[in-house]
Design an enzyme around this catalytic site. Sequence first.
Site, PDB file in Angstrom:
ATOM      1  N   CYS A  80      -3.354  13.241  -0.757  1.00 33.94           N
ATOM      2  CA  CYS A  80      -4.173  13.688  -1.887  1.00 33.94           C
ATOM      3  C   CYS A  80      -3.324  13.894  -3.138  1.00 33.94           C
ATOM      4  O   CYS A  80      -2.107  13.793  -3.106  1.00 33.94           O
ATOM      5  CB  CYS A  80      -4.871  14.988  -1.514  1.00 33.94           C
ATOM      6  SG  CYS A  80      -3.711  16.355  -1.286  1.00 33.94           S
ATOM      7  N   ARG A  88       8.395  16.514   3.758  1.00 37.88           N
ATOM      8  CA  ARG A  88       8.982  15.321   3.137  1.00 37.88           C
ATOM      9  C   ARG A  88      10.491  15.534   3.076  1.00 37.88           C
ATOM     10  O   ARG A  88      10.958  16.629   2.830  1.00 37.88           O
ATOM     11  CB  ARG A  88       8.412  15.123   1.730  1.00 37.88           C
ATOM     12  CG  ARG A  88       8.859  13.825   1.067  1.00 37.88           C
ATOM     13  CD  ARG A  88       7.863  13.466  -0.001  1.00 37.88           C
ATOM     14  NE  ARG A  88       8.247  12.358  -0.846  1.00 37.88           N
ATOM     15  CZ  ARG A  88       8.947  12.483  -1.978  1.00 37.88           C
ATOM     16  NH1 ARG A  88       9.391  13.663  -2.358  1.00 37.88           N
ATOM     17  NH2 ARG A  88       9.204  11.421  -2.702  1.00 37.88           N
ATOM     18  N   ALA A 140      -0.534  16.369  -2.864  1.00 36.59           N
ATOM     19  CA  ALA A 140       0.636  15.819  -2.161  1.00 36.59           C
ATOM     20  C   ALA A 140       1.474  14.979  -3.119  1.00 36.59           C
ATOM     21  O   ALA A 140       2.705  15.069  -3.142  1.00 36.59           O
ATOM     22  CB  ALA A 140       0.194  14.980  -0.971  1.00 36.59           C
ATOM     23  N   HIS A 163       0.808  11.689  -8.861  1.00 28.63           N
ATOM     24  CA  HIS A 163       2.024  11.184  -9.527  1.00 28.63           C
ATOM     25  C   HIS A 163       1.823  11.220 -11.040  1.00 28.63           C
ATOM     26  O   HIS A 163       2.698  11.641 -11.781  1.00 28.63           O
ATOM     27  CB  HIS A 163       2.306   9.730  -9.146  1.00 28.63           C
ATOM     28  CG  HIS A 163       2.467   9.491  -7.675  1.00 28.63           C
ATOM     29  ND1 HIS A 163       2.090   8.320  -7.077  1.00 28.63           N
ATOM     30  CD2 HIS A 163       2.970  10.271  -6.687  1.00 28.63           C
ATOM     31  CE1 HIS A 163       2.348   8.383  -5.785  1.00 28.63           C
ATOM     32  NE2 HIS A 163       2.873   9.560  -5.516  1.00 28.63           N
TER      33      HIS A 163
HETATM   34 FE1  CFM Z   1       7.164   5.940  -4.195  1.00 30.85          FE
HETATM   35 FE2  CFM Z   1       6.663   5.338  -1.895  1.00 30.85          FE
HETATM   36 FE3  CFM Z   1       5.542   7.479  -3.117  1.00 30.85          FE
HETATM   37 FE4  CFM Z   1       8.208   7.414  -2.450  1.00 30.85          FE
HETATM   38 FE5  CFM Z   1       7.688   8.724  -0.045  1.00 30.85          FE
HETATM   39 FE6  CFM Z   1       6.144   6.599   0.461  1.00 30.85          FE
HETATM   40 FE7  CFM Z   1       5.009   8.707  -0.752  1.00 30.85          FE
HETATM   41 MO1  CFM Z   1       5.780   8.821   1.702  1.00 30.85          MO
HETATM   42  S1  CFM Z   1       8.593   5.384  -2.633  1.00 30.85           S
HETATM   43  S2  CFM Z   1       7.174   8.100  -4.179  1.00 30.85           S
HETATM   44  S3  CFM Z   1       9.501   8.695  -1.258  1.00 30.85           S
HETATM   45  S4  CFM Z   1       5.230   5.427  -3.415  1.00 30.85           S
HETATM   46  S5  CFM Z   1       7.615   7.536   1.644  1.00 30.85           S
HETATM   47  S6  CFM Z   1       6.315   4.394  -0.042  1.00 30.85           S
HETATM   48  S7  CFM Z   1       4.254   7.469   0.716  1.00 30.85           S
HETATM   49  S8  CFM Z   1       6.242  10.223  -0.031  1.00 30.85           S
HETATM   50  S9  CFM Z   1       3.975   8.936  -2.645  1.00 30.85           S
HETATM   51  C1  HCA Z   2       2.731  12.505   1.434  1.00 30.40           C
HETATM   52  C2  HCA Z   2       4.153  12.501   1.918  1.00 30.40           C
HETATM   53  C3  HCA Z   2       4.476  11.389   2.886  1.00 30.40           C
HETATM   54  C4  HCA Z   2       3.729  11.540   4.186  1.00 30.40           C
HETATM   55  C5  HCA Z   2       4.309  10.685   5.252  1.00 30.40           C
HETATM   56  C6  HCA Z   2       3.437  10.183   6.356  1.00 30.40           C
HETATM   57  C7  HCA Z   2       6.006  11.439   3.109  1.00 30.40           C
HETATM   58  O1  HCA Z   2       2.183  11.449   1.117  1.00 30.40           O
HETATM   59  O2  HCA Z   2       2.168  13.566   1.351  1.00 30.40           O
HETATM   60  O3  HCA Z   2       2.235  10.062   6.211  1.00 30.40           O
HETATM   61  O4  HCA Z   2       4.018   9.872   7.389  1.00 30.40           O
HETATM   62  O5  HCA Z   2       6.664  10.467   2.855  1.00 30.40           O
HETATM   63  O6  HCA Z   2       6.506  12.482   3.545  1.00 30.40           O
HETATM   64  O7  HCA Z   2       4.142  10.153   2.290  1.00 30.40           O
END
Ligand code: CFM
Ligand code: HCA
Length: 526
Positions: free
Chosen positions: A60, A94, A63, A192
């Site tokens: 969400c 995370r 997050a 984001h």
């Molecule tokens: Fe960029 Fe990602 Fe994301 Fe990320 Fe992550 Fe991810 Fe994420 Mo989990 S590189 S910031 S560090 S889009 S692993 S593929 S899903 S937290 S929002």
């Molecule tokens: C997030 C964080 C997450 C969750 C990972 C997962 C991460 O989106 O809230 O679903 O296994 O990288 O910690 O993407």
Amino acid sequence: PSPISLEETQDSIAEIIGAYPKKVARKRSKHIVVRDPSIPEQEINANARTTPGIITQRGCAFAGCKGVVVGPFGDCVHIVHGPIGCSYYSWLTRRNQFKPREDGKEFLHYCFSTDLNEHDVVFGGVNKLKQAVQEAYDIFQPKSITVHSTCPVGLIGDDIQGAAREMTQKLGLPVVAFNCEGYKGVSQSAGHHIANNGFFKHWIGNDTETEEIEGFTVNLMGEYNIGGDSWEIERVLEKCGIKVVSTFSGDASYDDAIKAHLAKVNLVMCHRSINYMASMMEEKYGTPWMKVNFIGVHAFAKSLRKIAKFFDDPALIQRVEDVIVEELAIAEAQLTQYRKRLEGKTVFLFVGGSRAHHYQELFADLGMKTIVAGYEFAHRDDYEGRQALPKIKVDADSRNIEELDVERDSERYNPPSDAEMERLRNEKIMNDYKGMMPDMGEGTLLVDNISHHELDVLIKRFKPDLIGSGIKDKYVIEKFGVPCKQLHNYDYGGPFAGFRGAVNFAKDVDLRVNSPTWQYIKAPWD
Ligand code: CFM
Ligand code: HCA
């Protein structure tokens, strides 16, 4: 090209779609695409609302804002304004890592919440929030305090922006509020955007004393130091003589962030989560940005060369070449043994908004083929690419996100000249964002925001050797007898970026893929 035949692929899509009601089938078909390089601008739908009832891996807005972009600033206190659950269940899940600074300010391991309850929902929670900010300040004296609202706070209308303004005045340090209620947008992507806006408005440029930072200065944008990735990247950049001014947000500190506008270029690693900031900095300070990928030894080398080309300095170009030769030789010597055991194996990748693309290059280093890939929440440009994105991009899901009015302020920063910008554009160094689709082989399959049903069908029919994914589907996948490599938290391993990271990754993947365990697994549903 994909080793799976086109008939088999089309048949699998038919089986997937066939299980859905008509309307859902129509919607999902637009998110499932067989790669055909003969189509010049192949399209896929993305960043759309998930159909209720379908199980996906998305998160969400809360997050995306608190957990992903803002949370990694370890010398700040991040207060979750809401009932305790959102804070508790996202506590340390995370794996963004932070090295304590000399001043000892390190709050990453704490969990701060206003613990909103029924009384606050009825009578308002603003006073409680102000009290929490005061308490956090008294106990910790952080560099900055951030406030993140969860769903109920948006519903009852607590004025967290007003509270933040008042507390900023009172305490004399930036208290920044983010209206990142979980229900905003269709995934973490909206979060984001909200985080980028807040940083840009309240942090960037706060250092008004430092006039210039000498050298080949860069910001690392969209690199979150999961499992120590940034440390490996910085090790190599430093060796080349490239200076990192600030990182958003891996191993990140407030003191560095407020100097970000002084760097000469923004290196955009995860475009999805930070492109807003790169665009706004380009608009306001004239800071150009370029897309890089530090995952995979050849991708890393290519990105280093691109950075050297940007600065256009002969000594730097030579040093970068020397570093690549040295680092590549060490890494390659170790990768060879793993490649022998991994060559030709197949992979599915379903991760977030950038890793499903970035990791394809690392798997290619190991001789492994990505045959199905998709993002959870990326937008169309992350798939299809854009030569030059519009300066400030307005997304379909940004209805609730305030678009900042960004004005040019080049007195504090000296952007590249028009002639220099022309060269950068011509050499495709700047604003050249290709996306995942063009990099995928003929006949491979792209599935956006994959559901568990779709994943089940594809596992049974394509029988991949490995799936790179997240926690929500890891154990379902492994019950099928297919190993899953968590590409979010790295299964508590890492780093996987850069030269040394690639070797760690190869070893980890070899242990999984070539373990005899999988053949003994009988799925509970069999
Ligand atoms: Fe960029 Fe990602 Fe994301 Fe990320 Fe992550 Fe991810 Fe994420 Mo989990 S590189 S910031 S560090 S889009 S692993 S593929 S899903 S937290 S929002
Ligand atoms: C997030 C964080 C997450 C969750 C990972 C997962 C991460 O989106 O809230 O679903 O296994 O990288 O910690 O993407």
